[in-house]
Scaffold this active site. Structure first.
Site, PDB file in Angstrom:
ATOM      1  N   ASP A  65       0.885  -1.167   0.000  1.00 53.41           N
ATOM      2  CA  ASP A  65       0.000   0.000   0.000  1.00 53.41           C
ATOM      3  C   ASP A  65       0.914   1.206   0.000  1.00 53.41           C
ATOM      4  OD1 ASP A  65      -1.609   2.147   0.666  1.00 53.41           O
ATOM      5  OD2 ASP A  65      -2.641   1.130   2.309  1.00 53.41           O
ATOM      6  N   TYR A 115       0.446   0.063  15.193  1.00 54.29           N
ATOM      7  CA  TYR A 115      -0.439  -0.185  14.060  1.00 54.29           C
ATOM      8  C   TYR A 115      -0.176   0.820  12.945  1.00 54.29           C
ATOM      9  CZ  TYR A 115      -4.412  -0.904  11.086  1.00 54.29           C
ATOM     10  OH  TYR A 115      -5.182  -1.159   9.978  1.00 54.29           O
ATOM     11  N   LYS A 164      -3.032  -2.692   7.786  1.00 50.66           N
ATOM     12  CA  LYS A 164      -3.144  -4.148   7.873  1.00 50.66           C
ATOM     13  C   LYS A 164      -2.159  -4.805   6.899  1.00 50.66           C
ATOM     14  CE  LYS A 164      -5.232  -6.761  10.683  1.00 50.66           C
ATOM     15  NZ  LYS A 164      -4.879  -6.632  12.100  1.00 50.66           N
TER      16      LYS A 164
HETATM   17  P1  13P Z   1      -5.852   8.202  10.624  1.00 50.51           P
HETATM   18  O1  13P Z   1      -5.761   8.417  12.106  1.00 50.51           O
HETATM   19  O2  13P Z   1      -4.562   8.418   9.915  1.00 50.51           O
HETATM   20  O3  13P Z   1      -7.013   8.908  10.001  1.00 50.51           O
HETATM   21  O4  13P Z   1      -6.063   6.624  10.437  1.00 50.51           O
HETATM   22  C1  13P Z   1      -7.271   6.046  10.606  1.00 50.51           C
HETATM   23  C2  13P Z   1      -7.283   4.865   9.754  1.00 50.51           C
HETATM   24  O5  13P Z   1      -7.693   4.941   8.623  1.00 50.51           O
HETATM   25  C3  13P Z   1      -6.708   3.643  10.306  1.00 50.51           C
HETATM   26  O6  13P Z   1      -5.638   3.219   9.505  1.00 50.51           O
HETATM   27  P1  13P Z   2      -4.894  -0.711   4.953  1.00 48.33           P
HETATM   28  O1  13P Z   2      -3.927  -1.584   5.683  1.00 48.33           O
HETATM   29  O2  13P Z   2      -5.534  -1.416   3.814  1.00 48.33           O
HETATM   30  O3  13P Z   2      -4.252   0.583   4.554  1.00 48.33           O
HETATM   31  O4  13P Z   2      -6.078  -0.365   5.927  1.00 48.33           O
HETATM   32  C1  13P Z   2      -5.819   0.395   7.022  1.00 48.33           C
HETATM   33  C2  13P Z   2      -6.991   0.635   7.903  1.00 48.33           C
HETATM   34  O5  13P Z   2      -6.807   0.656   9.085  1.00 48.33           O
HETATM   35  C3  13P Z   2      -8.299   0.871   7.336  1.00 48.33           C
HETATM   36  O6  13P Z   2      -9.254   1.138   8.343  1.00 48.33           O
HETATM   37 MG    MG Z   3      -4.134   1.976   3.266  1.00 50.78          MG
HETATM   38 MG    MG Z   4      -4.606  -2.358   2.229  1.00 50.76          MG
END
Ligand code: 13P
Ligand code: 13P
Ligand code: MG
Ligand code: MG
Length: 369
Positions: free
Chosen positions: A13, A232, A235
């Site tokens: 990603d 974190y 994912k």
């Molecule tokens: P942000 O705190 O960067 O908006 O992340 C929330 C989210 O999308 C989890 O990855």
């Molecule tokens: P990705 O790992 O696909 O960027 O997703 C992150 C996330 O936390 C979405 O809520």
């Molecule tokens: Mg992403």
């Molecule tokens: Mg992803």
């Protein structure tokens, strides 16, 4: 002896439109263009596509797994893409590129990797899986059912080479100092295999081998991003390669378990449980940053040259499955943060909830008797 061919998927990603939805067209073109122009003398063929916000580069070559030149080519393609993602103001530009210095291959740097090296058969069909909003353990149940359960794979009864069973290499991904693996064989040790694979966050299938021929059938990426980053950061979104037919399970036997839409980790903020939804090629993400999705493309390869992909979940049958699995998503979402709808603390400890719990712990009082 014929020269061996290698299939390599390197996936990351590196930025997405409108949240964690999908990469921009420009981003995909930049990555593909880099692979195509800079990889001229290195790779025989390639395919670039996306699943949700993840870009997967599939290449064919003769350099073997973990080849520095191939990994460097893909790493640089992802870096080029990241530049574009930054220019376009995409969300999470370079999200999965967690290390700066390239040292031989991209393992442990963030991108997911799955590679298979083999001598091509006369006809060489294989499947390329890519999942978004989940972790590598999402493939464990479908693999178990396809390689060890005659309820899903009648080939285990009907085909002599398949009946000989399979060798499983399973990794304990909670051990972060080095690769910690165990080798087990089915059918004799299938209960032991199940005992490990029930824990999707810890025990992950790395590879499966045919006991009839010794050949490797399946390769799965084992990257757990929070183990690299310590927090974190997104994912893992695993990829997988599986060779099919003849001495290996049929394509349809590999696909059959995806009818279940089993509950996996990864829905919203990588912190919730959701059903694994089989989707079409280049699908995006929507409801509650999910549901967790899996996409599968079937190819044939000859002398390293790929056919066009057949999009196996693009079929009326899977439309019915998608409706059914969407209902499963709806059911678990109804209970919000409660109990099994959110992941256990072992997964959440990489998120901000730790601070809240620490703060609250100080406010707790033990009542005097
Ligand atoms: P942000 O705190 O960067 O908006 O992340 C929330 C989210 O999308 C989890 O990855
Ligand atoms: P990705 O790992 O696909 O960027 O997703 C992150 C996330 O936390 C979405 O809520
Ligand atoms: Mg992403
Ligand atoms: Mg992803």
């Amino acid at each position: 002896m014929a020269k061996k061919i290698t299939l390599s998927i390197i996936k990351a990603d590196i930025g997405s439109i409108g949240g964690h939805i999908k990469p921009s067209q420009k981003l995909l073109e930049t990555v593909e263009n880099h692979v195509k122009t800079k990889g001229k003398k290195l790779i025989i063929d390639w395919y670039v596509g996306h699943t949700g916000d993840d870009i997967a580069i599939l290449s064919t070559h003769r350099k073997g797994p973990l080849a520095e030149s191939i990994h460097k080519l893909c790493w640089k393609a992802l870096l080029e893409g990241t530049k574009v993602a930054k220019k376009q103001g995409l969300y999470g530009a370079g999200q999965d590129l967690l290390k700066d210095t390239f040292s031989g291959n991209v393992k442990g740097m963030g991108p997911a990797v799955a590679e298979l090296e083999f001598e091509e058969r006369t006809a060489e069909p294989f499947l390329m899986f890519a999942a978004d909003k989940t972790d590598p353990g999402a493939y464990s149940l479908p693999l178990y059912l396809a390689f060890a359960d005659p309820m899903y794979n009648p080939g285990l009864m009907l085909s002599a080479p398949i009946k000989k069973g399979f060798k499983w290499v399973i990794m304990d991904v909670s051990y972060t100092k080095a690769d910690k693996i165990i080798t087990l064989v089915s059918p004799e040790e299938s209960y032991d295999i199940a005992a490990l694979l029930r824990d999707n966050s810890r025990f992950v299938v790395e590879g499966i081998y045919s006991r009839a021929t010794g050949e490797r059938v399946a390769a799965v990426s084992t990257t757990r991003l929070h183990n690299i980053a310590g927090r974190y950061v997104g994912k893992d979104d695993p990829v997988m390669l599986i060779r099919t037919q003849k001495n290996f399970p049929a394509t349809g036997e590999i696909l059959a378990p995806y009818t279940i839409g089993h509950y996996v980790s990864g829905f919203m903020r990588g912190s919730h449980t959701g059903p694994l939804l089989p989707v079409k090629k280049n699908s995006s993400i929507s409801f509650f940053d999910g549901p967790p999705v899996v996409n599968c493309l079937a190819f044939c390869v000859k002398d390293g040259k790929l056919t066009e992909p057949a999009d196996v979940f693009d079929h009326p049958y899977w439309d019915w499955v998608r409706n059914k699995v969407s209902q499963k998503a709806e059911e678990i979402r109804k209970q919000g943060f409660s109990g099994v709808a959110m992941l256990p603390m072992s997964e959440l400890e990489y998120t901000g909830i730790v601070e809240t719990l620490k703060k609250l712990e100080k406010k707790f009082k033990v009542r005097k008797k």
